[in-house]
Design a protein around this motif. Structure first.
Motif, mmCIF file in Angstrom:
data_model
loop_
_atom_site.group_PDB
_atom_site.id
_atom_site.type_symbol
_atom_site.label_atom_id
_atom_site.label_comp_id
_atom_site.label_asym_id
_atom_site.label_seq_id
_atom_site.Cartn_x
_atom_site.Cartn_y
_atom_site.Cartn_z
ATOM 1 N N UNK A 246 0.814 -1.217 0.000
ATOM 2 C CA UNK A 246 0.000 0.000 0.000
ATOM 3 C C UNK A 246 0.850 1.272 0.000
ATOM 4 N N UNK A 247 2.149 1.142 0.317
ATOM 5 C CA UNK A 247 3.036 2.306 0.296
ATOM 6 C C UNK A 247 3.171 2.862 -1.115
ATOM 7 N N UNK A 248 3.455 4.149 -1.196
ATOM 8 C CA UNK A 248 3.656 4.775 -2.497
ATOM 9 C C UNK A 248 4.855 4.155 -3.212
ATOM 10 N N UNK A 249 5.905 3.825 -2.445
ATOM 11 C CA UNK A 249 7.083 3.178 -3.014
ATOM 12 C C UNK A 249 7.426 1.940 -2.185
ATOM 13 N N UNK A 250 6.804 0.798 -2.516
ATOM 14 C CA UNK A 250 7.075 -0.439 -1.762
ATOM 15 C C UNK A 250 8.548 -0.812 -1.814
ATOM 16 N N UNK A 251 9.056 -1.336 -0.695
ATOM 17 C CA UNK A 251 10.462 -1.722 -0.603
ATOM 18 C C UNK A 251 10.613 -3.195 -0.972
ATOM 19 N N UNK A 252 11.263 -3.450 -2.073
ATOM 20 C CA UNK A 252 11.395 -4.814 -2.581
ATOM 21 C C UNK A 252 12.064 -5.768 -1.583
ATOM 22 N N UNK A 253 13.154 -5.375 -0.880
ATOM 23 C CA UNK A 253 13.774 -6.300 0.077
ATOM 24 C C UNK A 253 12.813 -6.733 1.187
ATOM 25 N N UNK A 254 11.956 -5.814 1.640
ATOM 26 C CA UNK A 254 10.984 -6.160 2.684
ATOM 27 C C UNK A 254 10.001 -7.196 2.139
ATOM 28 N N UNK A 255 9.535 -6.974 0.915
ATOM 29 C CA UNK A 255 8.573 -7.898 0.308
ATOM 30 C C UNK A 255 9.206 -9.271 0.110
ATOM 31 N N UNK A 256 10.445 -9.294 -0.360
ATOM 32 C CA UNK A 256 11.133 -10.575 -0.552
ATOM 33 C C UNK A 256 11.319 -11.313 0.775
ATOM 34 N N UNK A 257 11.640 -10.555 1.812
ATOM 35 C CA UNK A 257 11.804 -11.165 3.131
ATOM 36 C C UNK A 257 10.515 -11.784 3.643
ATOM 37 N N UNK A 258 9.413 -11.069 3.468
ATOM 38 C CA UNK A 258 8.119 -11.585 3.919
ATOM 39 C C UNK A 258 7.676 -12.788 3.087
ATOM 40 N N UNK A 259 7.967 -12.757 1.776
ATOM 41 C CA UNK A 259 7.599 -13.896 0.932
ATOM 42 C C UNK A 259 8.347 -15.157 1.351
ATOM 43 N N UNK A 260 9.560 -14.962 1.884
ATOM 44 C CA UNK A 260 10.312 -16.108 2.388
ATOM 45 C C UNK A 260 9.583 -16.825 3.515
ATOM 46 N N UNK A 261 8.784 -16.080 4.279
ATOM 47 C CA UNK A 261 8.011 -16.682 5.372
ATOM 48 C C UNK A 261 6.870 -17.548 4.861
ATOM 49 N N UNK A 262 6.524 -17.388 3.570
ATOM 50 C CA UNK A 262 5.389 -18.130 3.009
ATOM 51 C C UNK A 262 5.814 -19.357 2.207
ATOM 52 N N UNK A 263 7.143 -19.606 2.122
ATOM 53 C CA UNK A 263 7.617 -20.656 1.217
ATOM 54 C C UNK A 263 7.169 -22.059 1.633
#
Length: 284
Positions: A246-263
């Motif tokens: 929802x941020x104007x400029x999402x931070x890719x490293x944060x998203x990648x880190x969170x996706x790792x929790x869903x693997x």
């Protein structure tokens, strides 16, 4: 959606179904709503824009019904049968509107409507893919795209009978019958050990013809996933992803880190894949 906007859409759909899209005028639509043309143009810049809104309204009504059913305590098989029955019921509610679309060849009337129709097609295919994967598990993976294609063909054929030939079926029985035929197909595929026609690479090439997911698509999937999961850590992960996207400029490293929790969460693989596609992370 505001009440007046909904009223205009429903009046438009009703008139399009009765008179046809081409024969219906904006004046007739505003008369049916008891509003002025000026009020109409506050919500829709043209009759084409109203038609697109009608498509979206129809699809969202189906989508909402399907999403609500996944919140019930049902098995994957029970969920699929209930969702397919609901899908058929919602389509039948608007069958005259659908007949009008085909009779007047309103699709594609412009590129925006064509884009949306492709998006709907991709959403339906994704719904079937996810359902079949949950029902049959890993053994069906090599054949899931062929099974999905066959399922879509069967559903479309029965819909044609219902809508155009005015056939009448018990939709719950029909949905159960269709799933049993998928059981037969799945067992046959797995037993045959035959090479599939549709491979993941081939389907990936085809997917280039379909619209990319939007931010709204991704956020809707995350919101829906949050309503289903019971693991607090996974809920927090989804909330972080939601806030970041929802941020104007999402931070890719944060998203990648969170996706790792869903693997290691197979039930959320579709959400993970959608986010990766949206942020073009599939090749990272």
């Amino acid at each position: 959606m505001k009440d007046k906007e909904k009223k205009i859409i429903e009046a438009g759909m009703s008139l399009f179904a009765k008179k046809g899209y081409s024969a219906t005028t904006i004046q007739e639509i505003v008369d049916a709503c008891g509003i002025s043309k000026g009020s109409f143009y506050l919500y829709f810049k043209s009759k084409e824009a109203l038609l697109l809104a009608a498509f979206k309204y129809q699809f969202q009504s189906i989508q909402s019904k399907l999403d609500s059913l996944t919140l019930k305590n049902l098995t994957p098989r029970e969920t699929f049968i209930a969702q397919l029955e609901a899908q058929l019921e919602e389509i039948l509610k608007h069958k005259e509107f659908i007949i009008m679309q085909i009779r007047e060849q309103t699709i594609p009337i412009n590129s925006e409507i064509e884009h949306f129709i492709r998006k709907v097609s991709a959403e339906i295919s994704g719904f079937y893919h996810e359902s079949l994967s949950k029902i049959y598990g890993e053994p069906i993976n090599p054949y899931i795209y062929d099974l999905n294609m066959i399922l879509q063909g069967i559903v479309h054929s029965y819909l044609k009978l219902i809508i155009f030939d005015k056939a009448s079926f018990d939709l719950q029985r029909l949905s159960n019958f269709i799933l049993k035929r998928m059981d037969d197909m799945a067992a046959g595929f797995i037993r045959s050990n035959e090479e599939p026609i549709l491979t993941s690479d081939y389907v990936e090439q085809l997917s280039e013809l379909y619209p990319e997911p939007t931010k709204e698509d991704v956020l809707r999937k995350i919101k829906h996933a949050k309503e289903q999961v019971e693991n607090e850590d996974i809920t927090i992960t989804l909330e972080v992803l939601e806030g970041e996207i929802e941020r104007e400029k999402p931070r890719t490293p944060v998203i990648q880190g969170m996706l790792g929790n869903l693997k290691n969460e197979p039930d959320l693989e579709h959400v993970k894949t959608l986010i990766e596609k949206f942020f073009d992370l599939t090749n990272d």
